[in-house]
Design a protein around this motif. Structure first.
Motif, short mmCIF file in Angstrom:
data_model
loop_
_atom_site.label_atom_id
_atom_site.label_comp_id
_atom_site.label_asym_id
_atom_site.label_seq_id
_atom_site.Cartn_x
_atom_site.Cartn_y
_atom_site.Cartn_z
N PHE A 1 0.82 -1.22 0.00
CA PHE A 1 0.00 0.00 0.00
C PHE A 1 0.85 1.26 0.00
O PHE A 1 0.56 2.21 -0.71
N PHE A 2 1.92 1.25 0.82
CA PHE A 2 2.74 2.45 0.94
C PHE A 2 3.54 2.70 -0.34
O PHE A 2 3.65 3.83 -0.80
N ALA A 3 4.10 1.61 -0.91
CA ALA A 3 4.88 1.77 -2.15
C ALA A 3 3.98 2.28 -3.28
O ALA A 3 4.38 3.18 -4.03
N ALA A 4 2.77 1.73 -3.37
CA ALA A 4 1.83 2.19 -4.41
C ALA A 4 1.46 3.66 -4.17
O ALA A 4 1.30 4.44 -5.12
N PHE A 5 1.35 4.04 -2.90
CA PHE A 5 1.02 5.42 -2.53
C PHE A 5 2.14 6.37 -2.95
O PHE A 5 1.89 7.42 -3.58
N ILE A 6 3.39 5.98 -2.66
CA ILE A 6 4.55 6.84 -3.03
C ILE A 6 4.64 6.95 -4.56
O ILE A 6 4.85 8.03 -5.10
N ALA A 7 4.44 5.82 -5.24
CA ALA A 7 4.49 5.82 -6.72
C ALA A 7 3.43 6.77 -7.27
O ALA A 7 3.67 7.52 -8.22
N THR A 8 2.26 6.76 -6.63
CA THR A 8 1.17 7.63 -7.08
C THR A 8 1.50 9.10 -6.83
O THR A 8 1.24 9.96 -7.68
N LEU A 9 2.11 9.39 -5.67
CA LEU A 9 2.50 10.77 -5.38
C LEU A 9 3.49 11.29 -6.42
O LEU A 9 3.38 12.41 -6.91
N ILE A 10 4.45 10.42 -6.78
CA ILE A 10 5.45 10.81 -7.79
C ILE A 10 4.74 11.06 -9.13
O ILE A 10 5.04 12.02 -9.83
N ALA A 11 3.76 10.21 -9.44
CA ALA A 11 3.00 10.37 -10.69
C ALA A 11 2.24 11.69 -10.69
O ALA A 11 2.16 12.36 -11.72
N ILE A 12 1.70 12.08 -9.54
CA ILE A 12 0.95 13.35 -9.47
C ILE A 12 1.90 14.52 -9.78
O ILE A 12 1.58 15.41 -10.56
N VAL A 13 3.10 14.47 -9.17
CA VAL A 13 4.05 15.58 -9.33
C VAL A 13 4.54 15.68 -10.79
O VAL A 13 4.60 16.77 -11.35
N PHE A 14 4.86 14.55 -11.40
CA PHE A 14 5.41 14.59 -12.75
C PHE A 14 4.33 14.43 -13.83
O PHE A 14 4.44 14.99 -14.91
N GLY A 15 3.33 13.65 -13.53
CA GLY A 15 2.31 13.32 -14.53
C GLY A 15 1.33 14.44 -14.81
O GLY A 15 0.87 14.59 -15.94
N THR A 16 1.04 15.26 -13.79
CA THR A 16 0.06 16.34 -13.99
C THR A 16 0.60 17.39 -14.97
O THR A 16 -0.08 17.71 -15.95
N PRO A 17 1.82 17.91 -14.77
CA PRO A 17 2.33 18.86 -15.76
C PRO A 17 2.47 18.22 -17.14
O PRO A 17 2.23 18.87 -18.16
N PHE A 18 2.85 16.94 -17.18
CA PHE A 18 3.00 16.25 -18.47
C PHE A 18 1.65 16.19 -19.19
O PHE A 18 1.56 16.50 -20.39
N ALA A 19 0.60 15.81 -18.47
CA ALA A 19 -0.74 15.73 -19.07
C ALA A 19 -1.17 17.10 -19.59
O ALA A 19 -1.78 17.22 -20.65
N TYR A 20 -0.81 18.15 -18.85
CA TYR A 20 -1.15 19.52 -19.24
C TYR A 20 -0.40 19.91 -20.52
O TYR A 20 -0.99 20.48 -21.45
N LEU A 21 0.88 19.57 -20.55
CA LEU A 21 1.72 19.86 -21.73
C LEU A 21 1.13 19.21 -22.98
O LEU A 21 0.98 19.86 -24.02
N SER B 1 2.24 1.67 -14.00
CA SER B 1 0.89 2.22 -13.82
C SER B 1 0.82 3.73 -14.03
O SER B 1 -0.25 4.33 -13.95
N PHE B 2 1.97 4.35 -14.31
CA PHE B 2 2.06 5.80 -14.51
C PHE B 2 1.06 6.28 -15.58
O PHE B 2 0.38 7.29 -15.41
N SER B 3 0.98 5.52 -16.69
CA SER B 3 0.14 5.96 -17.81
C SER B 3 -1.35 6.00 -17.43
O SER B 3 -2.11 6.77 -18.01
N ILE B 4 -1.75 5.18 -16.46
CA ILE B 4 -3.17 5.20 -16.03
C ILE B 4 -3.50 6.59 -15.47
O ILE B 4 -4.52 7.19 -15.82
N TYR B 5 -2.59 7.10 -14.63
CA TYR B 5 -2.80 8.42 -14.05
C TYR B 5 -2.76 9.51 -15.13
O TYR B 5 -3.66 10.34 -15.22
N VAL B 6 -1.72 9.46 -15.96
CA VAL B 6 -1.54 10.50 -17.00
C VAL B 6 -2.75 10.55 -17.92
O VAL B 6 -3.27 11.62 -18.21
#
Lengths: 258, 210
Positions: free
Chosen positions: A50-70, A137-142
């Protein structure tokens, strides 16, 4: 007639999903389920997963959100290539992704050597689990957030600019709040997908054991009975997670329709 | 104060828009008419700084503003559908510009809210407003930061026929009251008040109609 035809097809589809669940719950030793649920090994693996998936998701939010916007807001050469690159991990076997990650982040790789200076290693460590989960799973978020930005009319941001907002402020005060639902839904889906990751995690970081690796380990070491009890526990956890996600989505739909 | 657009050329994909010479003084309310897709919105967006012109100049008080970003131009903008921020209530929508520009002027905020008769809806959510209320809130949001230029993109199109006249009168009064340079683009010639200066855009060229 047509209605009954598609109903039968739908029932077959639903049964094909329910059947394995039912089989597990009809055959499992419930005493063993309780025993495993109380074991340190299981609790530790739940925490790691749970914690590793949570950290991976936090990293995705930080990098994936600007990427999706771009990707949504700007046109530039090779944009479609960039979009395709993000989706590649979804299309390759996860074990193959694990091997690629092992070579890229292993102790003898440039990144692995660089990270070791800061005391970080990705092989057989918690951070390895995070990377393997995130990579697949990064692409799911993006994709979820990208769809959100697509729905937001760019004119909202133009109005914000005319009212004195810099591009940064317009992004944080207008675009981002307007895709908050997609950010949360994408995060939950990515987190849930990360939890279920096996192939890449097993190759890059077999230890500390995640729930999926522990199930495989039990099956290999102790046979079907132990693995079945663990599987039942994982099914229960997965069901709880998805019920929570659905409840959250329904609450949003209700509040937005008011 | 004066807005002067000189030899402005805008190119988007294969579409071209050309403005040879357009001068508007403070307190003037100018109409630009043209069919849908003629480039009316494009011209307003170029003046506001949302899109960069290919060549030419946009001068405000003899200062070239064509290279300034939108947030530095002090221009109020209203789109046809108002684009009120759906995640903010009425009060926060109006305060948005004040917050961005770090202006702390409650007196003017209260004045505008009273002037546009929206004090009683300040705490309402955007989704619960009528068309006329949305129009007034969008106008308050655009005016509260005291812009010198007000650009109105089809401001009456989304309104019921009965209230169009009232809102149009209000816009004209506001323009004179605050000494604004107002440009109103529309495809509907019925919105034009008599004796107004009117331009038309046809085939990507702006010409004076009357």
């Amino acid at each position: 007639m047509f209605k009954y035809f598609i109903m039968i097809i739908s029932i077959i589809l639903v049964l094909s999903i329910i059947l394995p669940f039912l089989t597990v719950f009809l055959n499992v030793d419930y005493q063993l389920v309780i025993e495993i649920a109380k074991s340190k090994e299981f609790i530790d693996s739940v925490k790691v997963t749970f914690f590793a998936a949570f950290i991976a998701t936090l990293i995705a939010i930080v990098f994936g959100t600007p990427f999706a916007y771009l990707i949504t807001r700007y046109n530039f050469p090779l944009k479609s290539v960039l979009e395709a690159i993000i989706d590649i991990p979804q299309t390759i076997p996860h074990t193959a992704a694990g091997i690629a990650l092992l070579l890229t982040l292993g102790r003898n790789s440039i990144i692995g050597k660089g990270a070791s200076i800061f005391g970080i290693s990705f092989v057989q460590t918690f951070w390895g689990v995070v990377v393997a989960m995130g990579f697949l799973s990064f692409s799911i978020y993006v994709n979820a957030v990208k769809e959100g930005f697509k729905k937001v009319d760019i004119r909202y941001e133009k109005i914000a600019r005319s009212l004195g907002a810099s591009p940064f402020k317009s992004f944080f005060h207008v675009a981002l709040p307007m895709v908050r639902h997609e950010i949360i839904t994408g995060s939950l889906l990515m987190w849930a997908r990360g939890i279920s990751e096996f192939g890449a995690v097993a190759i890059l970081a077999y230890y500390p054991m995640t729930l999926s690796v522990l199930t495989y380990d039990k099956f290999q070491g102790y046979g079907l009975k132990q693995a079945l009890a663990l599987t039942a526990l994982i099914f229960i956890i997965s069901m709880i997670i998805f019920v929570i996600i659905r409840i959250i989505q329904n609450i949003w739909k209700y509040t937005e329709s008011r | 104060m004066e807005l002067y657009i000189k030899n402005l050329k805008i190119e988007i994909d294969k579409f071209q828009l050309y403005v040879n010479d357009l001068k508007i003084n403070s307190g003037e309310y100018v109409y630009i008419v043209g069919p849908t897709g003629s480039g009316k919105t494009l011209l307003l967006e170029a003046i506001a700084g949302f899109i960069a012109p290919k060549s030419g100049k946009i001068l405000f008080n003899n200062q070239d503003i064509s290279k300034l970003p939108p947030e530095k131009r002090n221009i109020g903008f209203m789109y046809q559908n108002y684009h009120l921020f759906p995640h903010l209530n009425v009060k926060k929508n109006i305060e948005f510009g004040l917050k961005m520009k770090k202006i702390r002027n409650n007196t003017f905020f209260n004045y505008i809210v009273e002037r546009l008769n929206i004090f009683h809806i300040l705490n309402r959510e955007i989704q619960n407003l009528s068309g006329g209320e949305k129009q007034r809130v969008a106008l308050a949001r655009a005016l509260v930061t005291k812009p010198k230029i007000l650009l109105l993109d089809e401001p009456l199109s989304a309104l019921d026929q009965e209230i169009k006249g009232d809102i149009l009168n209000l816009l004209h009064k506001i323009c004179i009251e605050y000494n604004l340079i107002c440009i109103h683009v529309t495809h509907d010639k019925n919105e034009i008040i008599e004796n107004s200066r009117v331009y038309k855009i046809y085939n990507g060229i702006l010409t004076k109609e009357k």
